[in-house]
Write a protein that holds these residues in place. Structure first.
Motif, PDB file in Angstrom:
ATOM      1  N   THR A  27      19.295 -14.580 104.363  1.00  0.00           N
ATOM      2  CA  THR A  27      18.407 -13.829 103.482  1.00  0.00           C
ATOM      3  C   THR A  27      18.552 -12.358 103.846  1.00  0.00           C
ATOM      4  O   THR A  27      19.193 -12.017 104.842  1.00  0.00           O
ATOM      5  CB  THR A  27      16.942 -14.265 103.680  1.00  0.00           C
ATOM      6  OG1 THR A  27      16.557 -13.926 105.026  1.00  0.00           O
ATOM      7  CG2 THR A  27      16.768 -15.765 103.449  1.00  0.00           C
ATOM      8  N   GLU A  28      17.932 -11.482 103.070  1.00  0.00           N
ATOM      9  CA  GLU A  28      17.987 -10.062 103.431  1.00  0.00           C
ATOM     10  C   GLU A  28      17.399  -9.845 104.812  1.00  0.00           C
ATOM     11  O   GLU A  28      17.914  -9.061 105.606  1.00  0.00           O
ATOM     12  CB  GLU A  28      17.270  -9.215 102.378  1.00  0.00           C
ATOM     13  CG  GLU A  28      18.102  -9.031 101.136  1.00  0.00           C
ATOM     14  CD  GLU A  28      17.615  -7.883 100.284  1.00  0.00           C
ATOM     15  OE1 GLU A  28      17.122  -6.884 100.838  1.00  0.00           O
ATOM     16  OE2 GLU A  28      17.736  -8.001  99.065  1.00  0.00           O
ATOM     17  N   ASP A  29      16.318 -10.543 105.122  1.00  0.00           N
ATOM     18  CA  ASP A  29      15.696 -10.430 106.436  1.00  0.00           C
ATOM     19  C   ASP A  29      16.627 -10.925 107.538  1.00  0.00           C
ATOM     20  O   ASP A  29      16.720 -10.316 108.602  1.00  0.00           O
ATOM     21  CB  ASP A  29      14.376 -11.212 106.455  1.00  0.00           C
ATOM     22  CG  ASP A  29      13.649 -11.063 107.776  1.00  0.00           C
ATOM     23  OD1 ASP A  29      13.472  -9.911 108.232  1.00  0.00           O
ATOM     24  OD2 ASP A  29      13.269 -12.098 108.355  1.00  0.00           O
ATOM     25  N   SER A  30      17.347 -12.021 107.270  1.00  0.00           N
ATOM     26  CA  SER A  30      18.223 -12.557 108.316  1.00  0.00           C
ATOM     27  C   SER A  30      19.439 -11.660 108.549  1.00  0.00           C
ATOM     28  O   SER A  30      19.955 -11.604 109.662  1.00  0.00           O
ATOM     29  CB  SER A  30      18.645 -13.991 108.000  1.00  0.00           C
ATOM     30  OG  SER A  30      19.425 -14.062 106.839  1.00  0.00           O
ATOM     31  N   TYR A  31      19.907 -10.941 107.519  1.00  0.00           N
ATOM     32  CA  TYR A  31      20.998  -9.983 107.733  1.00  0.00           C
ATOM     33  C   TYR A  31      20.548  -8.857 108.665  1.00  0.00           C
ATOM     34  O   TYR A  31      21.274  -8.462 109.576  1.00  0.00           O
ATOM     35  CB  TYR A  31      21.489  -9.386 106.404  1.00  0.00           C
ATOM     36  CG  TYR A  31      22.372 -10.317 105.614  1.00  0.00           C
ATOM     37  CD1 TYR A  31      23.654 -10.643 106.049  1.00  0.00           C
ATOM     38  CD2 TYR A  31      21.931 -10.865 104.416  1.00  0.00           C
ATOM     39  CE1 TYR A  31      24.461 -11.498 105.323  1.00  0.00           C
ATOM     40  CE2 TYR A  31      22.741 -11.719 103.678  1.00  0.00           C
ATOM     41  CZ  TYR A  31      24.003 -12.030 104.135  1.00  0.00           C
ATOM     42  OH  TYR A  31      24.795 -12.881 103.418  1.00  0.00           O
ATOM     43  N   ALA A  32      19.341  -8.361 108.457  1.00  0.00           N
ATOM     44  CA  ALA A  32      18.803  -7.310 109.337  1.00  0.00           C
ATOM     45  C   ALA A  32      18.610  -7.846 110.748  1.00  0.00           C
ATOM     46  O   ALA A  32      18.917  -7.170 111.734  1.00  0.00           O
ATOM     47  CB  ALA A  32      17.486  -6.779 108.783  1.00  0.00           C
ATOM     48  N   LYS A  33      18.115  -9.068 110.845  1.00  0.00           N
ATOM     49  CA  LYS A  33      17.908  -9.687 112.154  1.00  0.00           C
ATOM     50  C   LYS A  33      19.255  -9.872 112.862  1.00  0.00           C
ATOM     51  O   LYS A  33      19.362  -9.655 114.072  1.00  0.00           O
ATOM     52  CB  LYS A  33      17.201 -11.031 111.967  1.00  0.00           C
ATOM     53  CG  LYS A  33      16.668 -11.633 113.223  1.00  0.00           C
ATOM     54  CD  LYS A  33      15.857 -12.879 112.896  1.00  0.00           C
ATOM     55  CE  LYS A  33      15.247 -13.472 114.143  1.00  0.00           C
ATOM     56  NZ  LYS A  33      14.481 -14.676 113.871  1.00  0.00           N
ATOM     57  N   HIS A  34      20.278 -10.260 112.111  1.00  0.00           N
ATOM     58  CA  HIS A  34      21.615 -10.422 112.686  1.00  0.00           C
ATOM     59  C   HIS A  34      22.119  -9.090 113.231  1.00  0.00           C
ATOM     60  O   HIS A  34      22.632  -9.031 114.361  1.00  0.00           O
ATOM     61  CB  HIS A  34      22.582 -10.978 111.640  1.00  0.00           C
ATOM     62  CG  HIS A  34      23.986 -11.120 112.133  1.00  0.00           C
ATOM     63  ND1 HIS A  34      24.370 -12.122 112.998  1.00  0.00           N
ATOM     64  CD2 HIS A  34      25.086 -10.378 111.903  1.00  0.00           C
ATOM     65  CE1 HIS A  34      25.650 -11.983 113.273  1.00  0.00           C
ATOM     66  NE2 HIS A  34      26.113 -10.942 112.621  1.00  0.00           N
ATOM     67  N   ALA A  35      21.986  -8.022 112.471  1.00  0.00           N
ATOM     68  CA  ALA A  35      22.430  -6.701 112.932  1.00  0.00           C
ATOM     69  C   ALA A  35      21.649  -6.276 114.177  1.00  0.00           C
ATOM     70  O   ALA A  35      22.228  -5.729 115.130  1.00  0.00           O
ATOM     71  CB  ALA A  35      22.267  -5.674 111.820  1.00  0.00           C
ATOM     72  N   ASN A  36      20.350  -6.536 114.191  1.00  0.00           N
ATOM     73  CA  ASN A  36      19.518  -6.200 115.347  1.00  0.00           C
ATOM     74  C   ASN A  36      19.926  -7.019 116.574  1.00  0.00           C
ATOM     75  O   ASN A  36      19.684  -6.614 117.703  1.00  0.00           O
ATOM     76  CB  ASN A  36      18.041  -6.444 115.013  1.00  0.00           C
ATOM     77  CG  ASN A  36      17.130  -6.031 116.122  1.00  0.00           C
ATOM     78  OD1 ASN A  36      17.196  -4.927 116.640  1.00  0.00           O
ATOM     79  ND2 ASN A  36      16.252  -6.944 116.510  1.00  0.00           N
ATOM     80  N   GLY A  37      20.557  -8.161 116.349  1.00  0.00           N
ATOM     81  CA  GLY A  37      20.991  -9.022 117.434  1.00  0.00           C
ATOM     82  C   GLY A  37      22.101  -8.443 118.277  1.00  0.00           C
ATOM     83  O   GLY A  37      22.434  -8.982 119.335  1.00  0.00           O
ATOM     84  N   PHE A  38      22.696  -7.336 117.847  1.00  0.00           N
ATOM     85  CA  PHE A  38      23.734  -6.661 118.618  1.00  0.00           C
ATOM     86  C   PHE A  38      23.193  -5.459 119.387  1.00  0.00           C
ATOM     87  O   PHE A  38      23.968  -4.712 119.984  1.00  0.00           O
ATOM     88  CB  PHE A  38      24.853  -6.163 117.690  1.00  0.00           C
ATOM     89  CG  PHE A  38      25.816  -7.229 117.262  1.00  0.00           C
ATOM     90  CD1 PHE A  38      26.912  -7.553 118.048  1.00  0.00           C
ATOM     91  CD2 PHE A  38      25.634  -7.908 116.078  1.00  0.00           C
ATOM     92  CE1 PHE A  38      27.811  -8.526 117.646  1.00  0.00           C
ATOM     93  CE2 PHE A  38      26.532  -8.887 115.669  1.00  0.00           C
ATOM     94  CZ  PHE A  38      27.614  -9.196 116.455  1.00  0.00           C
ATOM     95  N   VAL A  39      21.878  -5.251 119.360  1.00  0.00           N
ATOM     96  CA  VAL A  39      21.289  -4.045 119.937  1.00  0.00           C
ATOM     97  C   VAL A  39      20.303  -4.406 121.035  1.00  0.00           C
ATOM     98  O   VAL A  39      19.391  -5.204 120.819  1.00  0.00           O
ATOM     99  CB  VAL A  39      20.562  -3.226 118.843  1.00  0.00           C
ATOM    100  CG1 VAL A  39      19.893  -2.000 119.435  1.00  0.00           C
ATOM    101  CG2 VAL A  39      21.530  -2.839 117.736  1.00  0.00           C
ATOM    102  N   LEU A  40      20.487  -3.808 122.208  1.00  0.00           N
ATOM    103  CA  LEU A  40      19.483  -3.906 123.263  1.00  0.00           C
ATOM    104  C   LEU A  40      18.509  -2.761 123.008  1.00  0.00           C
ATOM    105  O   LEU A  40      18.781  -1.607 123.310  1.00  0.00           O
ATOM    106  CB  LEU A  40      20.126  -3.779 124.648  1.00  0.00           C
ATOM    107  CG  LEU A  40      19.179  -3.916 125.835  1.00  0.00           C
ATOM    108  CD1 LEU A  40      18.557  -5.318 125.880  1.00  0.00           C
ATOM    109  CD2 LEU A  40      19.896  -3.608 127.137  1.00  0.00           C
ATOM    110  N   ARG A  41      17.383  -3.110 122.391  1.00  0.00           N
ATOM    111  CA  ARG A  41      16.400  -2.101 121.996  1.00  0.00           C
ATOM    112  C   ARG A  41      15.710  -1.490 123.215  1.00  0.00           C
ATOM    113  O   ARG A  41      15.742  -2.044 124.303  1.00  0.00           O
ATOM    114  CB  ARG A  41      15.361  -2.730 121.057  1.00  0.00           C
ATOM    115  CG  ARG A  41      15.921  -3.280 119.762  1.00  0.00           C
ATOM    116  CD  ARG A  41      14.818  -3.801 118.844  1.00  0.00           C
ATOM    117  NE  ARG A  41      13.744  -4.446 119.559  1.00  0.00           N
ATOM    118  CZ  ARG A  41      13.572  -5.767 119.661  1.00  0.00           C
ATOM    119  NH1 ARG A  41      14.418  -6.583 119.075  1.00  0.00           N
ATOM    120  NH2 ARG A  41      12.557  -6.271 120.339  1.00  0.00           N
TER     121      ARG A  41
END
Length: 166
Positions: free
Chosen positions: A71-85
């Motif tokens: 979903t649009e939300d899961s695409y954003a979540k996937h991208a965030n999955g590469f970032v150590l915030r």
């Protein structure tokens, strides 16, 4: 000494996880967030991504294709999955990865049938009507972990010269 298929999977998973985790040994959170190439990849982000990828595929084995619906939300979540915030720590991400790895290893040991398959969700990167067996998913997790451990080795070498091998 002979081993069975499950032992081989567990040994391969353990080896590539060790390589990946070695690349973040003794790093600060700032170093784990540091970009050392032109890509967006960081060491903390790679560990986080591999962890989330492994969790997602194990969820797929257990609960089927709905766990992978995009979903649009899961695409954003996937991208965030590469970032150590900034609100995350390397130690926290590593601890979560170790927890997920324990869950995966337990499933490798106890799943009644490694040939049990689930249909893949509709996605441009999957053939229509395709499915994946648990065995194939575990092999994919090994491959993905190994690939990203290699990426991580390059990133770590650029920080302080440490190499996983050689």
């Amino acid at each position: 000494m002979t081993t069975n298929e499950r032992d081989d999977l567990l040994e391969s998973l353990a080896a590539h996880r060790r390589f990946l985790l070695y690349t973040v040994k003794d790093l600060t959170d700032d170093q784990a967030r540091k970009r050392t190439t032109v890509s967006e990849l960081t060491l903390g982000g790679l560990v986080k991504h591999v962890s989330l990828m492994e969790k997602g595929w194990v969820d797929f084995i257990l609960d089927g294709p709905a766990t992978m619906a995009m979903t649009e939300d899961s695409y954003a979540k996937h991208a965030n999955g590469f970032v150590l915030r900034e609100d995350e720590t390397l130690a926290g991400v590593v601890a979560e990865y170790e927890r997920i790895a324990e869950r995966t290893d337990e499933l490798v040991r106890t799943l009644p049938d490694l040939g049990a398959a689930q249909p893949l969700p509709e996605a441009p990167w999957f053939a229509p009507g395709a499915s994946r067996s648990a065995r194939r998913v575990f092999v994919h997790i090994v491959a993905e972990t190994a690939q990203h451990a290699g990426h991580a080795d390059i990133l770590r070498e650029a920080i302080d010269g440490q190499k996983t091998m050689g």
